[in-house]
Design a protein around this motif. Structure first.
Motif, PDB file in Angstrom:
ATOM      1  N   ASP A 137       0.829  -1.206   0.000  1.00 24.84           N
ATOM      2  CA  ASP A 137       0.000   0.000   0.000  1.00 24.84           C
ATOM      3  C   ASP A 137       0.868   1.263   0.000  1.00 24.84           C
ATOM      4  O   ASP A 137       0.549   2.258  -0.664  1.00 24.84           O
ATOM      5  N   VAL A 138       1.987   1.244   0.753  1.00 23.39           N
ATOM      6  CA  VAL A 138       2.866   2.416   0.797  1.00 23.39           C
ATOM      7  C   VAL A 138       3.584   2.601  -0.528  1.00 23.39           C
ATOM      8  O   VAL A 138       3.836   3.736  -0.988  1.00 23.39           O
ATOM      9  N   GLY A 139       3.914   1.477  -1.182  1.00 22.38           N
ATOM     10  CA  GLY A 139       4.599   1.580  -2.470  1.00 22.38           C
ATOM     11  C   GLY A 139       3.758   2.254  -3.538  1.00 22.38           C
ATOM     12  O   GLY A 139       4.278   2.764  -4.525  1.00 22.38           O
ATOM     13  N   GLY A 140       2.428   2.228  -3.343  1.00 22.69           N
ATOM     14  CA  GLY A 140       1.568   2.884  -4.332  1.00 22.69           C
ATOM     15  C   GLY A 140       1.485   4.382  -4.138  1.00 22.69           C
ATOM     16  O   GLY A 140       0.849   5.072  -4.949  1.00 22.69           O
ATOM     17  N   ASP A 143       4.578   9.947  -3.072  1.00 20.69           N
ATOM     18  CA  ASP A 143       5.097  11.006  -2.201  1.00 20.69           C
ATOM     19  C   ASP A 143       5.539  10.484  -0.834  1.00 20.69           C
ATOM     20  O   ASP A 143       6.064  11.238  -0.017  1.00 20.69           O
ATOM     21  N   PHE A 144       5.267   9.207  -0.527  1.00 19.73           N
ATOM     22  CA  PHE A 144       5.581   8.663   0.802  1.00 19.73           C
ATOM     23  C   PHE A 144       6.379   7.381   0.621  1.00 19.73           C
ATOM     24  O   PHE A 144       5.877   6.383   0.102  1.00 19.73           O
ATOM     25  N   PHE A 150      10.267   1.094   9.520  1.00 19.77           N
ATOM     26  CA  PHE A 150       8.987   1.722   9.877  1.00 19.77           C
ATOM     27  C   PHE A 150       7.829   0.812   9.482  1.00 19.77           C
ATOM     28  O   PHE A 150       6.867   0.647  10.238  1.00 19.77           O
ATOM     29  N   VAL A 151       7.933   0.209   8.306  1.00 22.84           N
ATOM     30  CA  VAL A 151       6.878  -0.725   7.870  1.00 22.84           C
ATOM     31  C   VAL A 151       6.820  -1.926   8.800  1.00 22.84           C
ATOM     32  O   VAL A 151       5.739  -2.427   9.156  1.00 22.84           O
ATOM     33  N   LEU A 152       7.996  -2.394   9.229  1.00 22.49           N
ATOM     34  CA  LEU A 152       8.036  -3.548  10.136  1.00 22.49           C
ATOM     35  C   LEU A 152       7.409  -3.215  11.492  1.00 22.49           C
ATOM     36  O   LEU A 152       6.663  -4.021  12.065  1.00 22.49           O
ATOM     37  N   VAL A 153       7.692  -2.012  11.992  1.00 22.22           N
ATOM     38  CA  VAL A 153       7.100  -1.603  13.274  1.00 22.22           C
ATOM     39  C   VAL A 153       5.589  -1.479  13.149  1.00 22.22           C
ATOM     40  O   VAL A 153       4.830  -1.896  14.049  1.00 22.22           O
TER      41      VAL A 153
END
Length: 484
Positions: A137-140, A143-144, A150-153
């Protein structure tokens, strides 16, 4: 719970039992509702999973229909429910199934290592699935672009939020249920114990009542039966001499009247004691009554007076000598002819109130005055300390009852009384030969409890009692009692 994690179906008290493994009907309603919601969730998530992976729509629908209803088994097989939820975690299905399954597993009696292992598997599966889902979801978002840690946490936080609360809450509820069940079992055990103690207390109270009835019956027998028997003997002799000697008949008729009045007086005293005891027993928290001791004292006093009157009647005239002996016989019968209440009860007079070994000579003299050929022999001497009053009274009663039986059942027979003082014990034996005149007498009834009473008195003091016929056709009574 069994080794596979199955929860035993134990229903609550006063609650209608449910079908199969459900303890109550409301549990069925709850599990069916949860299973329906889980099925709707898994069907929708299965359709999304089929669309994302290119599988046929019917495959996702079938997968959701199979996985969702598994929640119905959460009470019976919670381990299976958790394993199914872990298995479908990669497909992002069964969030409700996983949380409810972990809660049910923690509530059950499954071993803690099994709960920890399955909870760890659920955390790991959720962590991996959440890591890839968040990263995708973040890869899409151009800008982020957060770092991997951070993803692991974030994935670990999601995994803990999803799995930790159900497990902790289930452990708390399970511990509370076990505590309540333990307290309930303890309360049931205490209730059963109190019921048993109440039954035993009632049995002891009934035994005590029977014991008191036995003691009162014996003492009333000693008080009343002696004088009534004396009146019967004198009335029979009065009938025989009424025409021959009217003056003597008149004197002895007055004697019979005096005996009757004394018997009524003593009976009133006994009944007064009983009424006092009944009044005391009706009051709450009443102290232990000493009425049996008062009864014994009254009976002893009456027996002492009766013995003196019997001796006086024996000296009034030759025609009355046999009657006075029969009076002694009636008094002797009071020693052991009490009705027994089922328990072995030994009643002895208080210190200084009852007869002693020193009065055996007078007792034998009364029987001798009544016409019986009786001999008394004493071997040895008592120690300086003497014997306890209960032992002396019991020896006296054994001799008294044995001589009474000779008067009743072997009139005219010769009798011999032997008293032996030994080291640490005292022995007594009363033996009579065969009757010379048959069983003729004045018609005094026999209760058949004389030997029973003697045996109870002797064995109650730790002694040995033996009785039975002799080879010569007579009867022998022997008793050995400890001197201390």
């Amino acid at each position: 719970m069994t080794a596979t994690g199955a929860i035993e179906a134990t229903g609550a008290r006063d609650a209608p039992a449910g079908p199969w493994w459900w303890p109550r009907r409301r549990s069925v309603v709850l599990d069916v509702s949860l299973a329906a919601v889980s099925t709707v969730e898994t069907v929708l998530e299965g359709l999304d999973f089929a669309g994302d992976t290119g599988l046929p729509t019917w495959a996702g629908l079938l997968l959701g229909l199979v996985v969702g209803p598994v929640l119905l088994l959460r009470r019976r097989w919670p381990v299976a429910v958790v394993l199914v939820s872990v298995a479908v975690t990669p497909a992002q299905m069964g969030a409700l199934l996983g949380m409810v399954g972990l809660y049910s597993l923690a509530v059950s009696d499954a071993p803690r290592r099994v709960i920890g292992l399955l909870a760890g598997m659920a955390v790991a599966g959720t962590l991996v699935s959440g890591f890839f889902t968040i990263r995708q979801d973040v890869g899409g978002e151009p800008d982020f672009n957060p770092p991997t840690w951070f993803v692991l946490v974030m994935a670990a936080a999601v995994a803990l939020v999803v799995t930790a609360p159900p497990v902790l809450w289930g452990l708390y509820v399970g511990a509370r249920r076990r505590l309540v069940e333990s307290l309930r079992e303890r309360a049931d055990g205490l209730e059963r114990e109190l019921s048993l103690l109440a039954d035993r207390a009632e049995e002891r109270a009934e035994w005590a009542r029977n014991e008191e009835r036995t003691r009162i019956a014996r003492e009333m027998h000693d008080v009343v039966a002696h004088r009534v028997s004396l009146m019967v003997v004198h009335a029979a002799a009065l009938q025989a001499v009424a025409l021959k000697d009217p003056e003597k008949a008149s004197r002895n008729a007055a004697l019979v009247g005096d005996m009757g009045r004394q018997a009524l007086t003593e009976l009133r005293e006994m009944l007064g004691v009983l009424r006092t005891a009944e009044g005391a027993s009706g009051r709450p928290s009443a102290p232990v009554s000493n009425e049996p001791e008062r009864l014994v004292a009254v009976a002893s006093k009456a027996k002492t007076q009766a013995a003196g009157e019997a001796a006086g009647a024996g000296g009034a005239g030759g025609s009355w000598s046999e009657g006075s002996g029969r009076v002694a016989e009636a008094g002797a019968g009071s020693g052991g002819g009490a009705v027994r209440g089922g328990a072995t009860v030994v009643t002895a007079e208080p210190e200084g109130e009852g007869p002693s070994l020193a009065e055996l000579g007078d007792l034998v003299g009364q029987s001798r005055a009544a016409g019986m050929a009786v001999e008394l022999s004493v071997d040895g001497a008592a120690g300086e300390a003497g014997y306890p009053s209960g032992v002396e009274q019991t020896v006296y009663r054994v001799v008294q009852e044995a001589l009474t039986n000779v008067h009743k059942h072997a009139p005219g027979a010769e009798a011999r009384v032997r008293l032996a003082h030994r080291e640490g014990e005292v022995a007594v034996q009363v033996e009579n030969g065969p009757s010379e005149r048959g069983a003729a007498g004045v018609g005094l009834p026999s209760g058949g409890n004389g030997l029973v009473g003697m045996r109870e008195r002797v064995t109650g003091l730790g002694g040995v009692f033996v009785s039975g016929p002799t080879e010569a056709g007579g009867f022998r009574v022997s008793a050995v009692l400890p001197g201390r």
